[in-house]
Design an enzyme around this catalytic site. Structure first.
Site, PDB file in Angstrom:
ATOM      1  N   LYS A  13       0.910  -1.208  -0.145  1.00 48.91           N
ATOM      2  CA  LYS A  13      -0.015  -0.069  -0.013  1.00 48.91           C
ATOM      3  C   LYS A  13       0.893   1.228  -0.069  1.00 48.91           C
ATOM      4  O   LYS A  13       0.633   2.228  -0.821  1.00 48.91           O
ATOM      5  CB  LYS A  13      -0.884  -0.018   1.181  1.00 48.91           C
ATOM      6  CG  LYS A  13      -1.928  -1.364   1.368  1.00 48.91           C
ATOM      7  CD  LYS A  13      -2.632  -1.282   2.476  1.00 48.91           C
ATOM      8  CE  LYS A  13      -1.950  -1.047   3.956  1.00 48.91           C
ATOM      9  NZ  LYS A  13      -1.051  -2.419   4.193  1.00 48.91           N
ATOM     10  N   ARG A  88      -9.523   0.821   9.044  1.00 46.03           N
ATOM     11  CA  ARG A  88      -9.055  -0.511   9.368  1.00 46.03           C
ATOM     12  C   ARG A  88     -10.059  -1.144  10.026  1.00 46.03           C
ATOM     13  O   ARG A  88      -9.944  -2.507  10.198  1.00 46.03           O
ATOM     14  CB  ARG A  88      -7.875  -0.525  10.288  1.00 46.03           C
ATOM     15  CG  ARG A  88      -6.642  -0.062   9.816  1.00 46.03           C
ATOM     16  CD  ARG A  88      -5.915  -1.101   9.162  1.00 46.03           C
ATOM     17  NE  ARG A  88      -4.608  -1.429   9.566  1.00 46.03           N
ATOM     18  CZ  ARG A  88      -3.186  -1.051   9.301  1.00 46.03           C
ATOM     19  NH1 ARG A  88      -3.212   0.455   8.651  1.00 46.03           N
ATOM     20  NH2 ARG A  88      -2.055  -1.491   9.882  1.00 46.03           N
ATOM     21  N   ARG A 123      12.017  -5.684   4.416  1.00 45.91           N
ATOM     22  CA  ARG A 123      11.530  -4.200   4.331  1.00 45.91           C
ATOM     23  C   ARG A 123      12.425  -3.332   5.208  1.00 45.91           C
ATOM     24  O   ARG A 123      12.789  -3.740   6.362  1.00 45.91           O
ATOM     25  CB  ARG A 123      10.089  -4.060   4.893  1.00 45.91           C
ATOM     26  CG  ARG A 123       9.780  -2.791   4.624  1.00 45.91           C
ATOM     27  CD  ARG A 123       8.764  -2.082   5.363  1.00 45.91           C
ATOM     28  NE  ARG A 123       7.863  -2.805   6.338  1.00 45.91           N
ATOM     29  CZ  ARG A 123       6.553  -2.742   6.161  1.00 45.91           C
ATOM     30  NH1 ARG A 123       6.027  -1.856   5.442  1.00 45.91           N
ATOM     31  NH2 ARG A 123       5.744  -3.334   6.967  1.00 45.91           N
ATOM     32  N   ARG A 156      11.610  -1.927  10.886  1.00 48.80           N
ATOM     33  CA  ARG A 156      10.543  -1.605  11.813  1.00 48.80           C
ATOM     34  C   ARG A 156      10.434  -2.870  13.109  1.00 48.80           C
ATOM     35  O   ARG A 156      10.591  -3.883  12.626  1.00 48.80           O
ATOM     36  CB  ARG A 156       9.399  -1.708  11.080  1.00 48.80           C
ATOM     37  CG  ARG A 156       8.878  -0.155  10.673  1.00 48.80           C
ATOM     38  CD  ARG A 156       7.771  -0.145   9.661  1.00 48.80           C
ATOM     39  NE  ARG A 156       6.598  -0.891  10.225  1.00 48.80           N
ATOM     40  CZ  ARG A 156       5.331  -0.786   9.455  1.00 48.80           C
ATOM     41  NH1 ARG A 156       5.417  -0.025   8.448  1.00 48.80           N
ATOM     42  NH2 ARG A 156       4.250  -1.357   9.909  1.00 48.80           N
ATOM     43  N   ARG A 167      -0.058  -9.302  13.076  1.00 47.47           N
ATOM     44  CA  ARG A 167      -0.635  -8.399  12.259  1.00 47.47           C
ATOM     45  C   ARG A 167      -1.625  -8.941  11.083  1.00 47.47           C
ATOM     46  O   ARG A 167      -2.711  -8.406  10.882  1.00 47.47           O
ATOM     47  CB  ARG A 167       0.331  -7.405  11.699  1.00 47.47           C
ATOM     48  CG  ARG A 167       1.254  -6.493  12.489  1.00 47.47           C
ATOM     49  CD  ARG A 167       2.316  -5.829  12.038  1.00 47.47           C
ATOM     50  NE  ARG A 167       2.161  -5.060  10.928  1.00 47.47           N
ATOM     51  CZ  ARG A 167       3.247  -4.766  10.114  1.00 47.47           C
ATOM     52  NH1 ARG A 167       4.597  -5.408  10.363  1.00 47.47           N
ATOM     53  NH2 ARG A 167       3.174  -4.124   9.047  1.00 47.47           N
TER      54      ARG A 167
HETATM   55  P1  AP5 Z   1       4.985  -1.493   1.625  1.00 46.45           P
HETATM   56  O1  AP5 Z   1       4.691  -0.720   0.635  1.00 46.45           O
HETATM   57  O2  AP5 Z   1       5.729  -1.213   2.963  1.00 46.45           O
HETATM   58  O3  AP5 Z   1       3.653  -2.212   2.697  1.00 46.45           O
HETATM   59  P2  AP5 Z   1       2.323  -1.683   2.896  1.00 46.45           P
HETATM   60  O4  AP5 Z   1       1.140  -2.441   2.711  1.00 46.45           O
HETATM   61  O5  AP5 Z   1       2.359  -0.235   3.227  1.00 46.45           O
HETATM   62  O6  AP5 Z   1       2.396  -2.135   4.427  1.00 46.45           O
HETATM   63  P3  AP5 Z   1       2.689  -1.714   6.063  1.00 46.45           P
HETATM   64  O7  AP5 Z   1       3.257  -2.718   6.911  1.00 46.45           O
HETATM   65  O8  AP5 Z   1       3.153  -0.435   6.019  1.00 46.45           O
HETATM   66  O9  AP5 Z   1       1.272  -1.950   6.321  1.00 46.45           O
HETATM   67  P4  AP5 Z   1       0.707  -2.061   7.672  1.00 46.45           P
HETATM   68  O10 AP5 Z   1      -0.767  -1.789   7.254  1.00 46.45           O
HETATM   69  O11 AP5 Z   1       0.775  -3.126   8.444  1.00 46.45           O
HETATM   70  O12 AP5 Z   1       1.284  -0.948   8.406  1.00 46.45           O
HETATM   71  P5  AP5 Z   1       0.988   0.370   8.947  1.00 46.45           P
HETATM   72  O13 AP5 Z   1       2.154   1.321   8.871  1.00 46.45           O
HETATM   73  O14 AP5 Z   1      -0.347   1.021   8.243  1.00 46.45           O
HETATM   74  O15 AP5 Z   1       5.590  -2.958   1.311  1.00 46.45           O
HETATM   75  C1  AP5 Z   1       6.099  -4.102   2.145  1.00 46.45           C
HETATM   76  C2  AP5 Z   1       7.543  -4.320   1.843  1.00 46.45           C
HETATM   77  O16 AP5 Z   1       7.430  -5.112   0.677  1.00 46.45           O
HETATM   78  C3  AP5 Z   1       8.331  -3.145   1.571  1.00 46.45           C
HETATM   79  O17 AP5 Z   1       9.962  -3.399   1.842  1.00 46.45           O
HETATM   80  C4  AP5 Z   1       8.527  -2.976  -0.095  1.00 46.45           C
HETATM   81  O18 AP5 Z   1       9.469  -2.635  -0.643  1.00 46.45           O
HETATM   82  C5  AP5 Z   1       8.122  -4.274  -0.812  1.00 46.45           C
HETATM   83  N1  AP5 Z   1       7.202  -4.575  -1.838  1.00 46.45           N
HETATM   84  C6  AP5 Z   1       6.192  -3.642  -1.997  1.00 46.45           C
HETATM   85  N2  AP5 Z   1       5.409  -4.197  -3.261  1.00 46.45           N
HETATM   86  C7  AP5 Z   1       6.308  -5.216  -3.851  1.00 46.45           C
HETATM   87  C8  AP5 Z   1       6.277  -6.102  -4.823  1.00 46.45           C
HETATM   88  N3  AP5 Z   1       5.295  -5.793  -5.671  1.00 46.45           N
HETATM   89  N4  AP5 Z   1       7.247  -6.869  -5.006  1.00 46.45           N
HETATM   90  C9  AP5 Z   1       8.110  -6.989  -3.976  1.00 46.45           C
HETATM   91  N5  AP5 Z   1       8.236  -6.383  -2.912  1.00 46.45           N
HETATM   92  C10 AP5 Z   1       7.428  -5.446  -2.596  1.00 46.45           C
HETATM   93  O19 AP5 Z   1       0.328   0.376  10.474  1.00 46.45           O
HETATM   94  C11 AP5 Z   1       1.512  -0.221  11.475  1.00 46.45           C
HETATM   95  C12 AP5 Z   1       0.542  -0.001  12.594  1.00 46.45           C
HETATM   96  O20 AP5 Z   1      -0.079   1.081  13.120  1.00 46.45           O
HETATM   97  C13 AP5 Z   1      -0.246  -1.044  12.732  1.00 46.45           C
HETATM   98  O21 AP5 Z   1      -0.171  -2.452  13.108  1.00 46.45           O
HETATM   99  C14 AP5 Z   1      -1.593  -0.561  13.749  1.00 46.45           C
HETATM  100  O22 AP5 Z   1      -0.931  -0.764  15.104  1.00 46.45           O
HETATM  101  C15 AP5 Z   1      -1.143   0.947  13.637  1.00 46.45           C
HETATM  102  N6  AP5 Z   1      -2.359   1.598  12.846  1.00 46.45           N
HETATM  103  C16 AP5 Z   1      -2.211   2.272  11.490  1.00 46.45           C
HETATM  104  N7  AP5 Z   1      -3.296   2.333  11.152  1.00 46.45           N
HETATM  105  C17 AP5 Z   1      -4.249   2.209  11.736  1.00 46.45           C
HETATM  106  C18 AP5 Z   1      -5.493   2.257  11.877  1.00 46.45           C
HETATM  107  N8  AP5 Z   1      -6.123   2.853  10.908  1.00 46.45           N
HETATM  108  N9  AP5 Z   1      -6.252   1.792  12.979  1.00 46.45           N
HETATM  109  C19 AP5 Z   1      -5.514   1.524  14.087  1.00 46.45           C
HETATM  110  N10 AP5 Z   1      -4.266   1.101  14.016  1.00 46.45           N
HETATM  111  C20 AP5 Z   1      -3.753   1.519  12.939  1.00 46.45           C
END
Ligand code: AP5
Length: 211
Positions: A13, A88, A123, A156, A167
């Site tokens: 994402k 979420r 990552r 991270r 997660r």
């Molecule tokens: P990346 O693009 O970083 O993936 P992402 O989907 O953005 O993953 P996140 O881990 O950031 O999402 P998340 O939803 O768990 O975490 P968030 O920060 O929102 O890609 C991942 C890796 O793969 C990278 O290394 C990239 O280079 C690689 N990659 C990408 N595409 C690829 C491809 N096609 N092929 C190969 N490699 C690829 O949330 C973190 C925490 O915050 C949550 O656990 C929660 O505690 C809290 N939080 C955040 N938002 C909320 C909410 N709305 N409500 C409640 N808690 C929340």
């Protein structure tokens, strides 16, 4: 255009939001990045959020909704935005509706769990601007240094394998029901996310343009 990027942790994402926001000149709003910033600065929201984030659980709705509401009121979000990682839960989606926010499209980036687990160990994220990299698929130009801002890139805390599993469980229980929620409203478009990053960007942009 107001969009939501939906998908499992590590589905890509953030990576795709970075590409699309440049292409459409609208901000990408990541609640994960905002919460990590709040934790780093020990704000009231950050202190509440930290233990949930470290355990791979969702931060309570009222904390996240408050942060998001302030962010989308900013001037740069008035001509459209991408929400990365929000909503979420169904409660968060309902809160968005009750704020009067009209969502044009929900792009689901679909990646199977086994591919996610393999991806997450590689990552790395920038400590400064939050940009995301991968040691194999999207390396920094200089090892350990962010291409965009020059700060250090690190792993991270919540990318440890046991936390990634937690997660994913949280995603399937609390967030995946949003697919049905937005499908019923005619907003959901699914993009296959297992291809290379550039190919996924092509599919994502095509889905946004309705091609
Ligand atoms: P990346 O693009 O970083 O993936 P992402 O989907 O953005 O993953 P996140 O881990 O950031 O999402 P998340 O939803 O768990 O975490 P968030 O920060 O929102 O890609 C991942 C890796 O793969 C990278 O290394 C990239 O280079 C690689 N990659 C990408 N595409 C690829 C491809 N096609 N092929 C190969 N490699 C690829 O949330 C973190 C925490 O915050 C949550 O656990 C929660 O505690 C809290 N939080 C955040 N938002 C909320 C909410 N709305 N409500 C409640 N808690 C929340």
């Amino acid at each position: 255009m107001n969009m939501i990027f939906l998908g499992a942790p590590g589905a890509g994402k953030g990576t795709q939001a970075e590409v699309v926001c440049k292409e459409l000149n609208i901000p990408a709003i990541s609640t994960g990045n905002m919460l990590r910033e709040a934790v780093k600065n020990s704000t009231e929201a950050g202190l509440k959020a930290k233990s949930y984030m470290d355990a791979g659980e969702l931060v309570p709705d009222e904390v996240v909704i408050g942060i998001l509401k302030d962010r989308i009121a900013q001037p740069d979000a008035q001509n459209g935005f991408i929400l990365d990682g929000f909503p979420r839960t169904v409660q968060q989606a309902e809160a968005l509706e009750s704020m009067g926010v009209e969502i044009d499209k929900v792009i689901e980036i679909d990646v199977p769990d086994d591919a996610i687990i393999a991806r997450m160990s590689g990552r790395r994220v920038c400590e400064g601007c939050g940009n995301s990299y991968h040691i194999q698929y999207k390396p920094t130009k200089v090892e350990g240094i962010c291409d965009a801002c020059g700060a250090k890139v690190v792993q991270r805390i919540d990318d440890k394998p046991e936390t990634v599993l937690a997660r994913l469980k949280t995603y399937h229980e609390k967030t995946a029901p949003l697919k049905d929620y937005y499908e019923k409203r005619g907003k959901l478009v699914t993009v296959k996310g297992q291809n290379e990053i550039a190919e996924t960007s092509r599919l994502t942009l095509a889905a946004i343009k309705g091609e």
